[in-house]
Design a protein around this motif. Structure first.
Motif, mmCIF file in Angstrom:
data_model
loop_
_atom_site.group_PDB
_atom_site.id
_atom_site.type_symbol
_atom_site.label_atom_id
_atom_site.label_comp_id
_atom_site.label_asym_id
_atom_site.label_seq_id
_atom_site.Cartn_x
_atom_site.Cartn_y
_atom_site.Cartn_z
ATOM 1 N N VAL A 1 -7.828 -9.836 72.093
ATOM 2 C CA VAL A 1 -9.169 -9.234 72.076
ATOM 3 C C VAL A 1 -10.207 -10.260 71.631
ATOM 4 C CG1 VAL A 1 -10.622 -7.478 70.998
ATOM 5 C CG2 VAL A 1 -8.292 -6.900 71.704
ATOM 6 N N ALA A 2 -9.887 -11.033 70.593
ATOM 7 C CA ALA A 2 -10.833 -12.020 70.070
ATOM 8 C C ALA A 2 -11.152 -13.082 71.113
ATOM 9 C CB ALA A 2 -10.264 -12.671 68.808
ATOM 10 N N SER B 1 -12.137 -27.254 77.714
ATOM 11 C CA SER B 1 -10.679 -27.159 77.799
ATOM 12 C C SER B 1 -10.027 -28.527 77.984
ATOM 13 C CB SER B 1 -10.273 -26.251 78.966
ATOM 14 O OG SER B 1 -10.733 -24.936 78.765
ATOM 15 N N ALA B 2 -10.785 -29.487 78.515
ATOM 16 C CA ALA B 2 -10.211 -30.801 78.822
ATOM 17 C C ALA B 2 -9.609 -31.501 77.604
ATOM 18 C CB ALA B 2 -11.267 -31.681 79.488
ATOM 19 N N PRO B 3 -10.283 -31.547 76.445
ATOM 20 C CA PRO B 3 -9.665 -32.224 75.285
ATOM 21 C C PRO B 3 -8.333 -31.602 74.877
ATOM 22 C CG PRO B 3 -12.000 -31.817 74.889
ATOM 23 C CD PRO B 3 -11.632 -31.070 76.129
ATOM 24 N N PHE B 4 -8.218 -30.292 74.987
ATOM 25 C CA PHE B 4 -6.972 -29.625 74.631
ATOM 26 C C PHE B 4 -5.875 -29.966 75.632
ATOM 27 C CE2 PHE B 4 -10.152 -27.245 72.367
ATOM 28 C CZ PHE B 4 -9.520 -26.847 71.200
ATOM 29 N N SER B 5 -6.212 -30.021 76.920
ATOM 30 C CA SER B 5 -5.227 -30.394 77.935
ATOM 31 C C SER B 5 -4.698 -31.797 77.690
ATOM 32 C CB SER B 5 -5.844 -30.304 79.335
ATOM 33 O OG SER B 5 -6.266 -28.993 79.627
ATOM 34 N N ILE B 6 -5.589 -32.704 77.322
ATOM 35 C CA ILE B 6 -5.175 -34.090 77.050
ATOM 36 C C ILE B 6 -4.279 -34.158 75.820
ATOM 37 C CG2 ILE B 6 -6.023 -36.382 76.395
ATOM 38 C CD1 ILE B 6 -8.549 -35.728 78.074
ATOM 39 N N ASN C 1 -10.597 -21.933 72.884
ATOM 40 C CA ASN C 1 -9.337 -22.632 73.125
ATOM 41 C C ASN C 1 -8.426 -22.582 71.904
ATOM 42 O OD1 ASN C 1 -9.087 -24.271 75.855
ATOM 43 N ND2 ASN C 1 -11.253 -24.300 75.286
ATOM 44 N N VAL C 2 -9.028 -22.649 70.718
ATOM 45 C CA VAL C 2 -8.243 -22.491 69.497
ATOM 46 C C VAL C 2 -7.636 -21.086 69.440
ATOM 47 C CG1 VAL C 2 -8.341 -22.427 66.975
ATOM 48 C CG2 VAL C 2 -9.571 -24.209 68.223
ATOM 49 N N LEU C 3 -8.421 -20.099 69.846
ATOM 50 C CA LEU C 3 -7.914 -18.718 69.870
ATOM 51 C C LEU C 3 -6.765 -18.564 70.858
ATOM 52 C CD1 LEU C 3 -11.239 -16.639 69.690
ATOM 53 C CD2 LEU C 3 -9.495 -16.895 67.905
ATOM 54 N N VAL C 4 -6.810 -19.292 71.968
ATOM 55 C CA VAL C 4 -5.707 -19.245 72.931
ATOM 56 C C VAL C 4 -4.426 -19.768 72.279
ATOM 57 C CG1 VAL C 4 -4.817 -20.237 75.070
ATOM 58 C CG2 VAL C 4 -7.152 -19.365 74.987
ATOM 59 N N VAL C 5 -4.550 -20.846 71.501
ATOM 60 C CA VAL C 5 -3.384 -21.358 70.771
ATOM 61 C C VAL C 5 -2.843 -20.292 69.820
ATOM 62 C CG1 VAL C 5 -2.577 -23.116 69.147
ATOM 63 C CG2 VAL C 5 -4.182 -23.754 70.951
ATOM 64 N N VAL C 6 -3.756 -19.602 69.138
ATOM 65 C CA VAL C 6 -3.343 -18.520 68.229
ATOM 66 C C VAL C 6 -2.664 -17.404 69.017
ATOM 67 C CG1 VAL C 6 -4.163 -16.785 66.588
ATOM 68 C CG2 VAL C 6 -5.159 -19.080 66.571
ATOM 69 N N GLU C 7 -3.185 -17.090 70.196
ATOM 70 C CA GLU C 7 -2.569 -16.077 71.052
ATOM 71 C C GLU C 7 -1.106 -16.390 71.326
ATOM 72 O OE1 GLU C 7 -4.225 -14.362 74.719
ATOM 73 O OE2 GLU C 7 -6.004 -15.532 74.254
ATOM 74 N N PHE C 8 -0.861 -17.595 71.803
ATOM 75 C CA PHE C 8 0.503 -17.971 72.167
ATOM 76 C C PHE C 8 1.397 -18.072 70.937
ATOM 77 C CE2 PHE C 8 -1.377 -18.855 76.209
ATOM 78 C CZ PHE C 8 -0.329 -18.824 77.122
ATOM 79 N N LEU C 9 0.843 -18.563 69.837
ATOM 80 C CA LEU C 9 1.619 -18.643 68.603
ATOM 81 C C LEU C 9 2.070 -17.257 68.152
ATOM 82 C CD1 LEU C 9 2.685 -20.110 66.083
ATOM 83 C CD2 LEU C 9 0.384 -19.933 65.110
ATOM 84 N N THR C 10 1.140 -16.316 68.114
ATOM 85 C CA THR C 10 1.484 -14.962 67.669
ATOM 86 C C THR C 10 2.359 -14.248 68.687
ATOM 87 O OG1 THR C 10 -0.644 -14.184 68.579
ATOM 88 C CG2 THR C 10 -0.568 -14.711 66.221
ATOM 89 N N LEU C 11 2.170 -14.528 69.981
ATOM 90 C CA LEU C 11 3.011 -13.917 71.012
ATOM 91 C C LEU C 11 4.459 -14.357 70.855
ATOM 92 C CD1 LEU C 11 3.467 -12.368 73.683
ATOM 93 C CD2 LEU C 11 2.811 -14.461 74.891
ATOM 94 N N LEU C 12 4.677 -15.656 70.724
ATOM 95 C CA LEU C 12 6.041 -16.166 70.581
ATOM 96 C C LEU C 12 6.667 -15.706 69.269
ATOM 97 C CD1 LEU C 12 5.529 -19.804 71.949
ATOM 98 C CD2 LEU C 12 6.381 -17.795 73.165
ATOM 99 N N PHE C 13 5.858 -15.681 68.201
ATOM 100 C CA PHE C 13 6.361 -15.207 66.912
ATOM 101 C C PHE C 13 6.729 -13.725 66.977
ATOM 102 C CE2 PHE C 13 5.172 -12.925 62.979
ATOM 103 C CZ PHE C 13 6.147 -13.433 62.126
ATOM 104 N N ALA C 14 5.911 -12.938 67.669
ATOM 105 C CA ALA C 14 6.132 -11.486 67.729
ATOM 106 C C ALA C 14 7.464 -11.135 68.360
ATOM 107 C CB ALA C 14 4.992 -10.823 68.507
ATOM 108 N N PHE C 15 7.954 -11.965 69.290
ATOM 109 C CA PHE C 15 9.215 -11.668 69.972
ATOM 110 C C PHE C 15 10.358 -12.583 69.519
ATOM 111 C CE2 PHE C 15 6.065 -9.825 72.832
ATOM 112 C CZ PHE C 15 6.625 -8.577 73.070
ATOM 113 N N GLY C 16 10.153 -13.248 68.393
ATOM 114 C CA GLY C 16 11.220 -14.076 67.852
ATOM 115 C C GLY C 16 11.573 -15.276 68.703
ATOM 116 N N LEU C 17 10.629 -15.742 69.506
ATOM 117 C CA LEU C 17 10.846 -16.907 70.360
ATOM 118 C C LEU C 17 10.445 -18.176 69.619
ATOM 119 C CD1 LEU C 17 9.339 -15.304 73.589
ATOM 120 C CD2 LEU C 17 11.765 -15.771 73.160
#
Length: 320
Positions: free
Chosen positions: A39-40, A119-124, A220-236
């Motif tokens: 959402v954020a 987004s380019a600096p994060f991709s690099i 872009n920082v929030l996207v990193v948080v998204e994936f971090l919490t997603l993987l953590f939520a499912f024990g990945l």
């Protein structure tokens, strides 16, 4: 077709094991944090678009922009056009809220440019991190990203200077190519000219552009948080390398001309996590989790479009 076959094969071979991985360690707090991060992120992207639009005309409510941003993402995912497919849709949707077409087009174009640049600096950085962990062929990807980013920035600078001098960019080309006596092409040319005037206005608001760029970095920082919490939520796996790998594979899959990245998204996760030494079922589990993220990004926009269609249909029936 190929993507569907690939997905069916992966599900048949590793689907049961992947589902077992997903179900084995679900964290309710992690799921809630992931939902909040989704959402954020969408709200942040919608706010940036509205902030740019505010430099031209009063924008609609943030909630409306958020739903329209989600609708644009839905279309971009469902059709093979990368991220650009939804941009005409959100430009059209915002004109339904007393925004001139030229202002709508200019705000969406500026928003897309800032999204690409931020987004380019994060991709690099992501490519460098994965390259250090032995993912093959990423040295070529890194060079491609660097060259593409520099070329894109150069193009944006040239276009901005032309707009400051009052020169049209697209309108001049359209006037040369389109038939001079075509009423429809004349109407389109007027919209393009109005969009270029609006874009020139935004170019002159450097502080607004810098704030919007900073908002893009934060998104872009929030996207990193998204994936971090997603993987953590499912024990990945959710260390920084795993998070970056999931983001990088997702971006690569969605850049290919495959509707919804069917099969490609899951295959990319299986490949990159396999390169990191994880079992294939873990990679597929990550792919399925990321697919859930895509669905959550799309859901508000799809509901918004469905409700709008129903209201429009009901209105026409009542008039008839």
């Amino acid at each position: 077709m190929i993507g569907s076959v690939l997905l069916l094969w992966m599900l048949r071979a590793y689907g049961a094991a992947a589902l077992q991985v997903l179900q084995s360690a679900v964290s309710v707090p992690g799921v809630l944090l992931f939902l909040a991060a989704v959402v954020a992120t969408i709200v942040c992207l919608a706010w940036r678009w509205g902030y740019l639009l505010q430099g031209l005309t009063p924008p609609p409510r943030l909630l409306t922009l958020t739903l329209q941003r989600s609708a644009a993402h839905s279309l971009a995912v469902l059709i093979p056009s990368g991220k650009l497919g939804g941009d005409p849709l959100r430009a059209w949707l915002v004109t339904k809220h007393d925004v001139f077409a030229g202002d709508a087009v200019a705000s969406v174009a500026a928003d897309r440019i800032l999204e690409t640049v931020s987004s380019a600096p994060f991709s690099i950085l992501f490519a460098l991190l994965l390259l250090q962990h032995g993912i093959p062929e990423l040295d070529r990807v890194l060079i491609t990203i660097l060259i593409g980013t520099l070329a894109f920035i150069a193009l944006v600078v040239v276009a901005a200077r032309a707009l400051r001098r009052g020169r049209g960019i697209v309108s001049e080309l359209v006037q040369r190519i389109a038939p001079e006596h075509s009423e429809s092409s004349s109407s389109r040319t007027r919209v393009i000219e109005a969009a270029e005037v609006a874009a020139a206005t935004l170019v002159g608001q450097r502080h607004r552009l810098m704030v919007a760029f900073a908002a893009g970095l934060f998104a872009n920082v929030l996207v990193v948080v998204e994936f971090l919490t997603l993987l953590f939520a499912f024990g990945l796996p959710h260390d920084m390398v795993a998070v970056v790998a999931a983001i990088f594979a997702t971006g690569a899959a969605h850049s290919l001309p495959i509707p919804a990245g069917v099969g490609v998204l899951e295959g990319a996760q299986v490949w990159i996590f396999g390169m990191l030494g994880y079992p294939l079922e873990v990679g597929l589990a990550v792919g399925l989790a990321v697919r859930l993220r895509d669905l959550l990004w799309m859901a508000p926009g799809l509901i918004y479009m469905l409700v709008g269609t129903l209201k429009s249909t009901t209105g026409r029936m009542s008039k008839a």
